[in-house]
Design an enzyme around this catalytic site. Sequence first.
Site, PDB file in Angstrom:
ATOM      1  N   HIS A   1       0.838  -1.205   0.000  1.00 48.32           N
ATOM      2  CA  HIS A   1       0.000   0.000   0.000  1.00 48.32           C
ATOM      3  C   HIS A   1       0.873   1.256   0.000  1.00 48.32           C
ATOM      4  O   HIS A   1       0.603   2.216  -0.725  1.00 48.32           O
ATOM      5  CB  HIS A   1      -0.875   0.062   1.255  1.00 48.32           C
ATOM      6  CG  HIS A   1      -1.848  -1.062   1.409  1.00 48.32           C
ATOM      7  ND1 HIS A   1      -1.748  -1.986   2.416  1.00 48.32           N
ATOM      8  CD2 HIS A   1      -2.963  -1.398   0.704  1.00 48.32           C
ATOM      9  CE1 HIS A   1      -2.759  -2.847   2.338  1.00 48.32           C
ATOM     10  NE2 HIS A   1      -3.508  -2.509   1.306  1.00 48.32           N
TER      11      HIS A   1
ATOM     12  N   VAL B   1       4.738  -5.376  -4.503  1.00 47.25           N
ATOM     13  CA  VAL B   1       5.797  -5.386  -3.493  1.00 47.25           C
ATOM     14  C   VAL B   1       5.760  -6.742  -2.789  1.00 47.25           C
ATOM     15  O   VAL B   1       4.689  -7.214  -2.395  1.00 47.25           O
ATOM     16  CB  VAL B   1       5.602  -4.244  -2.475  1.00 47.25           C
ATOM     17  CG1 VAL B   1       6.679  -4.290  -1.396  1.00 47.25           C
ATOM     18  CG2 VAL B   1       5.628  -2.895  -3.202  1.00 47.25           C
TER      19      VAL B   1
END
Length: 287
Positions: free
Chosen positions: A43, A182
């Site tokens: 995020h 990620v």
Amino acid sequence: MPPTSQPKLVTTVAELRAALDSVRRSGKTIGLVPTMGALHEGHLSLVRKSKQECGYTVVSIYVNPSQFAAGEDLDEYPRALRADLDALAECGVELAFVPENDEVYRPRHATWVEVGGVAEPLEGQCRPGHFRGVATIVLKLLNMVRPDAAYFGQKDYQQALVIRQMVEDLDVPVELRVCPTVREPDGLAMSSRNAYLGADARQRSLVLFRSLELAERLVADGQRDAQSILDQMRQVILAADDARIDYIALADPDTLEPVDEINGPVVALLAVHIENTRLIDNLILKL
Ligand code: AMP
């Protein structure tokens, strides 16, 4: 380290509009990062991108009930507002929009966004109604915030395609940015749902990324037959005890139509249950 200040915490649409009207008047561009909270580095990579590209960043934190089917993990979904606000403060986020359910879905709410095409296979098959909930909440957030740019993760590859389709079809005036997945150092894609994994399941969850890496290697080595690659990916996944596959697919990166013979870019996508946790991941495979 410079002192960090907490983002402005806003819970109503009226307050949000008032705050953003004055931001727009000041000539700043606005970036929106929609999230369901329990924030992690995935995020925050979107948040940092927005901070780089826009003058003012809004992060929404809202666990959207309409994208969960009955029996899914709506009630258990991790919630960590205090830690989330601290993380957003460290990133220099200006505003956190954290509405309650009745602010988002007012009584007698009766309008839903139904995307076809890219929303239909894969997650669309496994989670009927999911993308209807996602498209509806994302369109509502885009209308509430009216950002110049909105940031999404490649981690949810099909979701990003669904949102692109909606934005194009409904002429929504926003720039979409899709940012790379990620991963944890061992390759597991970061996800709020990783918190459900016990130590043992966490170890077994590595089969998702391993199978994607295998597909990448096979394609780089010249394998062109999708079925053979899928079979080998399946073996890697099923080596983990209790792994249950919802789907493994090699698909066209734009349309998500299945690919038989690989002669251009292709995306490998999978959804696998490890114990009681459903994990998804994907990787673009280049020739
Ligand atoms: P969520 O809170 O799971 O709804 O995710 C909010 C946004 O963060 C979505 O656009 C996701 O695709 C993105 N996101 C979640 N995990 C990752 C990750 N590991 N890397 C990059 N983006 C991510």
